[in-house]
Design a protein around this motif. Structure first.
Motif: not given
Length: 238
Positions: A40-41, A43-46, A49, A99, A103, A108, A111, A113
């Motif tokens: 997640g980090t 891919a910047d995917s909340i 994460i 979250e 979103t 955010e 993304e 993944s």
């Protein structure tokens, strides 16, 4: 004299089974958390994460049950374990809600993944089995905490499915909003399950093993009032 011995042996078997299932749940969730948070980090995917942090919450719930059954008298530790499990449900609901709202308002967006999709797909297969096995053993033993933790695991399965749907739809169609919308629904369920665990309503008490079935408890022995719909009596999840 032989009947109480058989009953005692059966209870010992169930307690060992629950300890093994809890250990398996903790091990899997630790691995799941590390992989999900890392992916997640990157891919910047909340969504991923959050999925990893949900695994951390599941570990805390399973650890509470492990602590309970590590002692010589698990029943005496059950109330504390239930409070920890209830807190895990509330923490999960709070995090998912925050979250999901962030979103949806555009802070955010999830993304793509491939690693995340594969990981969550595996969880959708593995977690229901662990939940079912622990719920079955906990119901027969009459352990409210074991049944509550199995519901935590099952709820995490639903969250896994929601994350999987969100990741796939986002990857294929760009529907970034699918994951947070489903997650909000799961937050409502988490609050309900947390309240039930806090009140100790997940299982019937006291418990008696049915001597006629070699130590296996029947529905008629659950000790609940007529019309009880608790999982120990019905064998169903709510």
């Amino acid at each position: 004299m032989t009947v109480p011995a058989a009953t005692s042996v059966r209870r010992d078997v169930l307690r060992r089974r629950i300890r093994w299932l809890v250990a398996a749940t903790i091990t899997y969730n630790v691995i799941e958390a590390v992989v999900a948070i890392t992916a997640g980090t990157i891919a910047d995917s909340i969504a991923l994460i959050g999925f990893g942090l949900d695994s951390v919450i599941e570990v805390s719930s399973a650890a509470a049950v492990a602590w309970q059954f590590a002692g010589p008298d698990p029943e005496r530790r059950e109330k504390v374990a239930l409070r920890v499990i209830a807190g895990s449900f509330f923490a999960l609901a709070a995090y998912v809600t925050v979250e999901a709202v962030r979103t949806l308002i555009g802070a955010e967006r999830p993304e793509h993944s491939l690693v995340g999709i594969v990981l969550v797909a595996i969880s959708v297969v593995v977690m229901p089995f662990l939940s079912w096995a622990q719920r079955r053993a906990g119901r027969e033993l009459g352990s409210a905490s074991a049944v509550a933790d199995s519901k935590q695991t099952l709820l995490c399965t639903y969250l896994s499915a929601a994350v999987l749907v969100g990741l796939v739809l986002n990857s294929m169609f760009g529907w970034w909003w699918a994951d947070p919308v489903v997650a909000l629904g799961l937050a409502v369920v988490a609050v309900r399950e947390g309240r039930e665990a806090l009140r100790g309503e997940t299982c019937c008490s006291p418990v008696r093993l049915d001597e006629r079935d070699g130590g296996v408890r029947s529905n008629g022995d659950c000790g609940c009032p007529p019309g009880c719909t608790d999982t120990c009596c019905t064998g169903e999840t709510r």
